[in-house]
Write a protein that holds these residues in place. Structure first.
Motif, PDB file in Angstrom:
ATOM      1  N   VAL A 293      40.424  45.169  49.573  1.00  0.00           N
ATOM      2  CA  VAL A 293      40.220  46.508  49.695  1.00  0.00           C
ATOM      3  C   VAL A 293      41.379  47.286  49.950  1.00  0.00           C
ATOM      4  O   VAL A 293      42.008  46.939  50.931  1.00  0.00           O
ATOM      5  CB  VAL A 293      38.837  46.836  50.673  1.00  0.00           C
ATOM      6  N   THR A 294      41.468  48.349  49.174  1.00  0.00           N
ATOM      7  CA  THR A 294      42.597  49.355  49.661  1.00  0.00           C
ATOM      8  C   THR A 294      42.258  50.682  49.164  1.00  0.00           C
ATOM      9  O   THR A 294      41.529  50.727  48.120  1.00  0.00           O
ATOM     10  CB  THR A 294      43.787  48.825  49.253  1.00  0.00           C
ATOM     11  N   PRO A 296      42.814  54.076  46.719  1.00  0.00           N
ATOM     12  CA  PRO A 296      43.335  54.232  45.274  1.00  0.00           C
ATOM     13  C   PRO A 296      44.663  54.831  45.321  1.00  0.00           C
ATOM     14  O   PRO A 296      45.392  54.730  44.228  1.00  0.00           O
ATOM     15  CB  PRO A 296      42.201  54.998  44.752  1.00  0.00           C
ATOM     16  N   SER A 297      45.052  55.382  46.371  1.00  0.00           N
ATOM     17  CA  SER A 297      46.227  56.039  46.359  1.00  0.00           C
ATOM     18  C   SER A 297      47.548  55.277  46.934  1.00  0.00           C
ATOM     19  O   SER A 297      48.374  55.519  47.102  1.00  0.00           O
ATOM     20  CB  SER A 297      46.298  57.369  47.302  1.00  0.00           C
ATOM     21  N   ASN A 298      47.062  53.921  47.209  1.00  0.00           N
ATOM     22  CA  ASN A 298      47.956  52.971  47.781  1.00  0.00           C
ATOM     23  C   ASN A 298      48.938  52.401  46.599  1.00  0.00           C
ATOM     24  O   ASN A 298      48.703  51.444  45.908  1.00  0.00           O
ATOM     25  CB  ASN A 298      47.410  51.806  48.612  1.00  0.00           C
ATOM     26  N   ILE A 299      49.892  53.214  45.983  1.00  0.00           N
ATOM     27  CA  ILE A 299      50.793  52.836  44.774  1.00  0.00           C
ATOM     28  C   ILE A 299      52.038  51.907  45.302  1.00  0.00           C
ATOM     29  O   ILE A 299      52.601  51.406  44.498  1.00  0.00           O
ATOM     30  CB  ILE A 299      51.520  54.164  44.183  1.00  0.00           C
ATOM     31  N   SER A 300      51.926  51.521  46.777  1.00  0.00           N
ATOM     32  CA  SER A 300      52.862  50.743  46.978  1.00  0.00           C
ATOM     33  C   SER A 300      52.714  49.152  46.570  1.00  0.00           C
ATOM     34  O   SER A 300      53.727  48.411  46.708  1.00  0.00           O
ATOM     35  CB  SER A 300      53.166  50.863  48.833  1.00  0.00           C
ATOM     36  N   VAL A 301      51.652  49.023  46.234  1.00  0.00           N
ATOM     37  CA  VAL A 301      51.212  47.684  45.671  1.00  0.00           C
ATOM     38  C   VAL A 301      51.993  47.365  44.222  1.00  0.00           C
ATOM     39  O   VAL A 301      51.835  46.143  43.819  1.00  0.00           O
ATOM     40  CB  VAL A 301      49.758  47.364  45.716  1.00  0.00           C
ATOM     41  N   LEU A 302      52.518  48.326  43.787  1.00  0.00           N
ATOM     42  CA  LEU A 302      53.062  48.272  42.388  1.00  0.00           C
ATOM     43  C   LEU A 302      54.501  48.271  42.523  1.00  0.00           C
ATOM     44  O   LEU A 302      55.164  48.360  41.497  1.00  0.00           O
ATOM     45  CB  LEU A 302      52.479  49.573  41.451  1.00  0.00           C
ATOM     46  N   GLU A 303      54.901  48.352  43.655  1.00  0.00           N
ATOM     47  CA  GLU A 303      56.437  48.415  43.794  1.00  0.00           C
ATOM     48  C   GLU A 303      57.096  46.883  43.494  1.00  0.00           C
ATOM     49  O   GLU A 303      56.372  46.012  43.182  1.00  0.00           O
ATOM     50  CB  GLU A 303      56.812  48.398  45.276  1.00  0.00           C
ATOM     51  N   PRO A 304      58.517  47.102  43.079  1.00  0.00           N
ATOM     52  CA  PRO A 304      59.070  45.663  42.466  1.00  0.00           C
ATOM     53  C   PRO A 304      58.897  44.677  43.462  1.00  0.00           C
ATOM     54  O   PRO A 304      58.676  43.400  43.116  1.00  0.00           O
ATOM     55  CB  PRO A 304      60.536  46.092  42.505  1.00  0.00           C
ATOM     56  N   VAL A 305      58.729  44.780  44.847  1.00  0.00           N
ATOM     57  CA  VAL A 305      58.577  43.832  45.805  1.00  0.00           C
ATOM     58  C   VAL A 305      57.284  44.478  46.544  1.00  0.00           C
ATOM     59  O   VAL A 305      57.410  45.158  47.451  1.00  0.00           O
ATOM     60  CB  VAL A 305      59.737  43.484  46.730  1.00  0.00           C
ATOM     61  N   PRO A 306      56.057  44.048  45.927  1.00  0.00           N
ATOM     62  CA  PRO A 306      54.790  44.784  46.356  1.00  0.00           C
ATOM     63  C   PRO A 306      54.636  44.571  47.821  1.00  0.00           C
ATOM     64  O   PRO A 306      54.586  43.457  48.337  1.00  0.00           O
ATOM     65  CB  PRO A 306      53.912  44.486  45.500  1.00  0.00           C
ATOM     66  N   PHE A 327      30.420  48.320  40.530  1.00  0.00           N
ATOM     67  CA  PHE A 327      29.711  49.709  40.287  1.00  0.00           C
ATOM     68  C   PHE A 327      30.082  51.031  40.964  1.00  0.00           C
ATOM     69  O   PHE A 327      29.295  51.812  41.029  1.00  0.00           O
ATOM     70  CB  PHE A 327      28.206  49.427  40.183  1.00  0.00           C
ATOM     71  N   THR A 328      31.443  50.939  41.476  1.00  0.00           N
ATOM     72  CA  THR A 328      31.783  51.854  42.078  1.00  0.00           C
ATOM     73  C   THR A 328      33.120  52.082  41.746  1.00  0.00           C
ATOM     74  O   THR A 328      33.944  50.941  41.344  1.00  0.00           O
ATOM     75  CB  THR A 328      31.624  51.752  43.704  1.00  0.00           C
ATOM     76  N   SER A 329      34.037  53.131  42.278  1.00  0.00           N
ATOM     77  CA  SER A 329      35.424  53.273  42.122  1.00  0.00           C
ATOM     78  C   SER A 329      35.977  53.747  43.434  1.00  0.00           C
ATOM     79  O   SER A 329      36.879  54.684  43.366  1.00  0.00           O
ATOM     80  CB  SER A 329      35.747  54.273  40.979  1.00  0.00           C
ATOM     81  N   LYS A 330      35.156  53.694  44.535  1.00  0.00           N
ATOM     82  CA  LYS A 330      35.669  54.122  45.725  1.00  0.00           C
ATOM     83  C   LYS A 330      37.211  53.532  46.265  1.00  0.00           C
ATOM     84  O   LYS A 330      37.836  54.252  46.715  1.00  0.00           O
ATOM     85  CB  LYS A 330      34.835  53.980  46.793  1.00  0.00           C
ATOM     86  N   TYR A 331      37.272  52.276  46.256  1.00  0.00           N
ATOM     87  CA  TYR A 331      38.141  51.705  46.537  1.00  0.00           C
ATOM     88  C   TYR A 331      39.031  50.949  45.370  1.00  0.00           C
ATOM     89  O   TYR A 331      38.641  50.680  44.187  1.00  0.00           O
ATOM     90  CB  TYR A 331      37.836  50.637  47.854  1.00  0.00           C
ATOM     91  N   ARG A 332      40.026  49.993  45.873  1.00  0.00           N
ATOM     92  CA  ARG A 332      40.788  49.062  44.607  1.00  0.00           C
ATOM     93  C   ARG A 332      41.037  47.687  45.323  1.00  0.00           C
ATOM     94  O   ARG A 332      40.951  47.374  46.517  1.00  0.00           O
ATOM     95  CB  ARG A 332      41.898  49.832  44.407  1.00  0.00           C
ATOM     96  N   MET A 333      40.662  46.839  44.546  1.00  0.00           N
ATOM     97  CA  MET A 333      41.133  45.468  44.662  1.00  0.00           C
ATOM     98  C   MET A 333      42.649  44.966  44.085  1.00  0.00           C
ATOM     99  O   MET A 333      42.477  45.489  42.692  1.00  0.00           O
ATOM    100  CB  MET A 333      39.938  44.503  44.256  1.00  0.00           C
ATOM    101  N   ILE A 334      43.385  44.276  44.498  1.00  0.00           N
ATOM    102  CA  ILE A 334      44.470  43.935  44.151  1.00  0.00           C
ATOM    103  C   ILE A 334      44.794  42.536  44.366  1.00  0.00           C
ATOM    104  O   ILE A 334      44.353  41.662  45.185  1.00  0.00           O
ATOM    105  CB  ILE A 334      45.723  44.443  45.091  1.00  0.00           C
ATOM    106  N   VAL A 335      45.245  41.988  42.986  1.00  0.00           N
ATOM    107  CA  VAL A 335      45.632  40.206  42.980  1.00  0.00           C
ATOM    108  C   VAL A 335      47.008  40.298  42.415  1.00  0.00           C
ATOM    109  O   VAL A 335      47.489  40.855  41.530  1.00  0.00           O
ATOM    110  CB  VAL A 335      44.423  39.528  41.943  1.00  0.00           C
ATOM    111  N   TRP A 336      47.713  39.519  43.138  1.00  0.00           N
ATOM    112  CA  TRP A 336      49.058  39.345  42.900  1.00  0.00           C
ATOM    113  C   TRP A 336      49.354  37.803  42.405  1.00  0.00           C
ATOM    114  O   TRP A 336      48.957  36.855  42.818  1.00  0.00           O
ATOM    115  CB  TRP A 336      49.979  39.519  43.962  1.00  0.00           C
TER     116      TRP A 336
END
Length: 355
Positions: A293-294, A296-306, A327-336
């Motif tokens: 969970v993070t 939606p504005s946490n764009i640091s997960v897309l940095e070259p070294v996330p 079924f919601t868009s409140k948060y984001r899930m990230i997989v690396w």
């Protein structure tokens, strides 16, 4: 043969077999010295006729009445015989009607048959107003219809979102994948820069049985809602391509509805393969970590070294992003994931796609 025999008084004691021939009282059988003439009996004894003297006024025990059927009963209904066949027929008609069914008249029928006086104009208006539904009844009916209509519309919307969008998106994604593979087979090379919405690769996640086209951009209308995954390639969200020497290849996809290609990425475990297939090569990544969970504005997960990925130095990484909870868009899930193999197509498929 007949003989004259004085009859004996029935109340006199003695043998009944020899009592006939005695006079009734002092004056004979009929009280005036006359004797009754009756047929003689047979060998078993004398015949005793019934006492049917219509003229005498003496008391006597009446004989039981004859039993008749209901059709033969008299008009009084007491079992007595009517005055003849015609009389009995009339009595039956009065009791049972023309078809033989008993005539029953409900209580108050005579009163209902009486003509009613016409209502006055005021009374007629009052009764008409009483028959009309009140404002509360009308309002409740309108509210009930609105609720039913709203419920039907919501049911149709849910059906559209959960079922029909998946059907349509799968069809569109399959068509895009087939078109892309046909272009590769025919030797059509794509330019180095792709147009928004243009497919350029295929994403394979063997553990989840996912094969989905990768298109340029993250537009909902052009990419994501068509069942594809989108490459972050615009503005501050621009990420590297898989063939870059270093960088982070960022992808976005729906978790629910519209094909839901990333629905089960939370089930990936470290070491599970993630393969990107292009026109020339296969890029094999191994799943490394997950951020459940993070914001939606946490764009640091897309940095070259996330950040928060566990990676400490530049490398060749892949990032999958999707909505959470389901079924919601409140948060984001990230997989690396981290690239472990770059394989030309001329050498065949990598082991991750063969096994």
């Amino acid at each position: 043969m007949t003989a004259l025999r004085p009859e004996r008084d029935p109340g006199t004691a003695g043998d009944q077999g020899s009592s006939y021939g005695q006079p009734y009282g002092d004056s004979g059988a009929f009280g005036d010295g006359r004797y009754a003439e009756f047929p003689t009996g047979d060998a078993d004894g004398p015949y005793r006729p019934p006492l049917v003297d219509d003229e005498t006024v003496a008391l006597r025990i009446p004989e039981p009445p004859l039993r008749r059927t209901s059709a033969e009963a008299g008009p009084a209904g007491d079992g007595s015989v009517g005055g003849g066949r015609a009389a009995r027929r009339k009595a039956a008609k009065r009791r049972h009607g023309r078809r033989g069914a008993p005539r029953t008249q409900p209580a108050g029928a005579e009163a209902d048959e009486q003509p009613k006086a016409p209502l006055s104009r005021v009374e007629a208006r009052r009764q008409a107003r009483a028959r009309k539904p009140g404002a509360a009844v009308i309002a409740s009916r309108v509210m009930g219809e609105l609720f039913i209509t709203t419920g039907v519309l919501m049911l149709l919307f849910v059906t559209y979102q959960l079922w029909w969008t998946n059907v349509r998106a799968h069809a569109q994604a399959n068509q895009a994948a087939s078109s892309l593979q046909d272009d590769w087979a025919n030797g059509k090379r794509n330019p180095g820069a792709f147009e928004p919405g243009q497919g350029f690769a295929l994403l394979h996640i063997p553990k989840l049985d996912v094969v989905v086209p990768i298109a340029e951009g993250i537009s909902s209308k052009k990419v994501l809602d068509r069942g594809m995954v989108g490459h972050y390639s615009e503005g501050g969200l621009k990420t590297a391509m898989p063939d870059a020497k270093t960088g982070n290849f960022g992808l976005a996809g729906h978790r629910n509805t519209h094909g839901e290609p990333f629905r089960y990425i939370n089930k990936l475990e470290p070491g599970d393969p993630i393969v990107v297939e292009t026109q020339d090569k296969y890029f094999v990544y191994k799943m490394a970590s997950i951020l459940p969970v993070t914001s939606p504005s946490n764009i640091s997960v897309l940095e070259p070294v996330p950040k928060q990925s566990g990676f400490k130095e530049p490398g060749r990484y892949i990032t999958l992003t999707t909505c959470t909870p389901e079924f919601t868009s409140k948060y984001r899930m990230i997989v690396w994931g981290k690239m472990v193999e770059e394989r030309p197509r001329s050498k065949g498929k990598p082991d991750a796609l063969v096994s």
